[in-house]
Design a protein around this motif. Structure first.
Motif, PDB file in Angstrom:
ATOM      1  N   LEU A  23      20.859 -26.524  34.114  1.00 21.74           N
ATOM      2  CA  LEU A  23      21.707 -25.971  35.182  1.00 21.74           C
ATOM      3  C   LEU A  23      20.913 -25.769  36.476  1.00 21.74           C
ATOM      4  O   LEU A  23      21.495 -25.743  37.557  1.00 21.74           O
ATOM      5  N   ARG A  24      19.595 -25.655  36.366  1.00 23.82           N
ATOM      6  CA  ARG A  24      18.776 -25.480  37.580  1.00 23.82           C
ATOM      7  C   ARG A  24      18.933 -26.665  38.536  1.00 23.82           C
ATOM      8  O   ARG A  24      18.866 -26.488  39.747  1.00 23.82           O
ATOM      9  N   VAL A  25      19.156 -27.867  37.977  1.00 23.00           N
ATOM     10  CA  VAL A  25      19.234 -29.076  38.814  1.00 23.00           C
ATOM     11  C   VAL A  25      20.401 -29.010  39.810  1.00 23.00           C
ATOM     12  O   VAL A  25      20.179 -29.101  41.022  1.00 23.00           O
ATOM     13  N   PRO A  26      21.665 -28.832  39.353  1.00 22.44           N
ATOM     14  CA  PRO A  26      22.753 -28.779  40.339  1.00 22.44           C
ATOM     15  C   PRO A  26      22.653 -27.562  41.270  1.00 22.44           C
ATOM     16  O   PRO A  26      23.131 -27.619  42.398  1.00 22.44           O
ATOM     17  N   LEU A  27      22.015 -26.483  40.809  1.00 23.49           N
ATOM     18  CA  LEU A  27      21.847 -25.331  41.694  1.00 23.49           C
ATOM     19  C   LEU A  27      20.806 -25.636  42.764  1.00 23.49           C
ATOM     20  O   LEU A  27      20.958 -25.240  43.916  1.00 23.49           O
ATOM     21  N   ALA A  28      19.762 -26.362  42.389  1.00 27.33           N
ATOM     22  CA  ALA A  28      18.736 -26.750  43.366  1.00 27.33           C
ATOM     23  C   ALA A  28      19.285 -27.774  44.358  1.00 27.33           C
ATOM     24  O   ALA A  28      18.995 -27.711  45.549  1.00 27.33           O
ATOM     25  N   GLU A  29      20.095 -28.696  43.842  1.00 26.64           N
ATOM     26  CA  GLU A  29      20.645 -29.766  44.694  1.00 26.64           C
ATOM     27  C   GLU A  29      21.969 -29.360  45.341  1.00 26.64           C
ATOM     28  O   GLU A  29      22.564 -30.143  46.079  1.00 26.64           O
ATOM     29  N   GLU A  30      22.411 -28.140  45.051  1.00 23.65           N
ATOM     30  CA  GLU A  30      23.624 -27.572  45.640  1.00 23.65           C
ATOM     31  C   GLU A  30      24.849 -28.456  45.417  1.00 23.65           C
ATOM     32  O   GLU A  30      25.537 -28.855  46.353  1.00 23.65           O
ATOM     33  N   GLU A  31      25.091 -28.742  44.144  1.00 19.25           N
ATOM     34  CA  GLU A  31      26.239 -29.550  43.728  1.00 19.25           C
ATOM     35  C   GLU A  31      27.200 -28.675  42.915  1.00 19.25           C
ATOM     36  O   GLU A  31      27.043 -28.522  41.708  1.00 19.25           O
ATOM     37  N   PRO A  32      28.207 -28.094  43.568  1.00 21.56           N
ATOM     38  CA  PRO A  32      29.091 -27.151  42.869  1.00 21.56           C
ATOM     39  C   PRO A  32      29.870 -27.753  41.699  1.00 21.56           C
ATOM     40  O   PRO A  32      30.037 -27.098  40.677  1.00 21.56           O
ATOM     41  N   ALA A  33      30.333 -28.998  41.821  1.00 17.36           N
ATOM     42  CA  ALA A  33      31.147 -29.587  40.742  1.00 17.36           C
ATOM     43  C   ALA A  33      30.318 -29.756  39.471  1.00 17.36           C
ATOM     44  O   ALA A  33      30.776 -29.422  38.372  1.00 17.36           O
ATOM     45  N   LEU A  34      29.099 -30.245  39.622  1.00 18.07           N
ATOM     46  CA  LEU A  34      28.235 -30.429  38.458  1.00 18.07           C
ATOM     47  C   LEU A  34      27.831 -29.073  37.876  1.00 18.07           C
ATOM     48  O   LEU A  34      27.798 -28.900  36.660  1.00 18.07           O
ATOM     49  N   ALA A  35      27.549 -28.121  38.740  1.00 16.77           N
ATOM     50  CA  ALA A  35      27.210 -26.767  38.274  1.00 16.77           C
ATOM     51  C   ALA A  35      28.367 -26.200  37.447  1.00 16.77           C
ATOM     52  O   ALA A  35      28.157 -25.611  36.384  1.00 16.77           O
ATOM     53  N   ALA A  36      29.584 -26.408  37.917  1.00 16.72           N
ATOM     54  CA  ALA A  36      30.766 -25.905  37.209  1.00 16.72           C
ATOM     55  C   ALA A  36      30.889 -26.549  35.833  1.00 16.72           C
ATOM     56  O   ALA A  36      31.127 -25.860  34.839  1.00 16.72           O
ATOM     57  N   ARG A  37      30.697 -27.871  35.757  1.00 12.22           N
ATOM     58  CA  ARG A  37      30.816 -28.569  34.467  1.00 12.22           C
ATOM     59  C   ARG A  37      29.748 -28.100  33.483  1.00 12.22           C
ATOM     60  O   ARG A  37      30.029 -27.893  32.308  1.00 12.22           O
ATOM     61  N   ILE A  38      28.523 -27.943  33.972  1.00  9.61           N
ATOM     62  CA  ILE A  38      27.441 -27.519  33.076  1.00  9.61           C
ATOM     63  C   ILE A  38      27.661 -26.082  32.608  1.00  9.61           C
ATOM     64  O   ILE A  38      27.438 -25.780  31.434  1.00  9.61           O
ATOM     65  N   THR A  39      28.133 -25.201  33.494  1.00 10.58           N
ATOM     66  CA  THR A  39      28.358 -23.815  33.052  1.00 10.58           C
ATOM     67  C   THR A  39      29.457 -23.758  31.994  1.00 10.58           C
ATOM     68  O   THR A  39      29.341 -22.994  31.034  1.00 10.58           O
ATOM     69  N   VAL A  40      30.483 -24.571  32.127  1.00 14.41           N
ATOM     70  CA  VAL A  40      31.548 -24.608  31.113  1.00 14.41           C
ATOM     71  C   VAL A  40      30.960 -25.046  29.771  1.00 14.41           C
ATOM     72  O   VAL A  40      31.253 -24.451  28.725  1.00 14.41           O
ATOM     73  N   MET A  41      30.105 -26.067  29.788  1.00  9.51           N
ATOM     74  CA  MET A  41      29.485 -26.548  28.556  1.00  9.51           C
ATOM     75  C   MET A  41      28.616 -25.455  27.923  1.00  9.51           C
ATOM     76  O   MET A  41      28.700 -25.210  26.717  1.00  9.51           O
ATOM     77  N   ILE A  42      27.813 -24.779  28.742  1.00  7.61           N
ATOM     78  CA  ILE A  42      26.924 -23.738  28.208  1.00  7.61           C
ATOM     79  C   ILE A  42      27.743 -22.578  27.646  1.00  7.61           C
ATOM     80  O   ILE A  42      27.422 -22.030  26.587  1.00  7.61           O
ATOM     81  N   ARG A  43      28.813 -22.209  28.338  1.00  9.59           N
ATOM     82  CA  ARG A  43      29.664 -21.118  27.832  1.00  9.59           C
ATOM     83  C   ARG A  43      30.269 -21.510  26.485  1.00  9.59           C
ATOM     84  O   ARG A  43      30.422 -20.664  25.599  1.00  9.59           O
ATOM     85  N   GLY A  44      30.589 -22.780  26.303  1.00  8.87           N
ATOM     86  CA  GLY A  44      31.074 -23.260  25.009  1.00  8.87           C
ATOM     87  C   GLY A  44      30.025 -23.087  23.922  1.00  8.87           C
ATOM     88  O   GLY A  44      30.332 -22.667  22.796  1.00  8.87           O
ATOM     89  N   GLN A  45      28.770 -23.377  24.256  1.00  9.29           N
ATOM     90  CA  GLN A  45      27.679 -23.202  23.291  1.00  9.29           C
ATOM     91  C   GLN A  45      27.503 -21.734  22.927  1.00  9.29           C
ATOM     92  O   GLN A  45      27.271 -21.394  21.772  1.00  9.29           O
TER      93      GLN A  45
END
Length: 128
Positions: A23-45
């Protein structure tokens, strides 16, 4: 014949840390859509881990996991709002929390569905 390797809390938490690192990658690159997708996946885990603490009296463990999930949702919200420094700081703090999980998780572990015998018994229970 392939031997089934039991799922462990230790491995699930290690995987969770890897996902938080991703998740650090989209936060560093400031990509909200990718950050959103990764957070959904992590919340599922986190949800999968939550389900293994199935007993009603495991509120401490379940509460900690719910808090991690809420914190992830907040990080996704900060990213969506363009509050990148706050999102990155929140992720760093969450990673520290996961790396040093609350004692309740370890305390509840012997009765959790990480125990293969308990899991088998739970799976074979008749449906109410």
């Amino acid at each position: 014949a392939e031997t089934a390797v039991p799922v462990t809390l230790q491995q699930d938490l290690a995987d969770l840390l890897l996902y938080l690192d991703a998740l650090r990658v989209p936060l560093a690159e400031e990509e909200p859509a990718l950050a959103a997708r990764i957070t959904v996946m992590i919340r599922g885990q986190i949800g999968f881990i939550y389900e293994r603490f199935a007993e009603a009296d495991m509120r401490g463990s379940r509460g900690a996991l719910e808090e991690w999930s809420r914190r992830l949702a907040a990080i996704a919200g900060q990213a969506e709002a363009g509050h990148w420094p706050q999102a990155r700081e929140a992720l760093k703090a969450l990673r520290q929390a996961v790396a040093a999980p609350p004692p309740a998780l370890a305390a509840d572990l012997p009765r959790a569905l990480y125990d293969p015998v308990r899991l088998k018994a739970w799976i074979s229970k008749p449906v109410q």
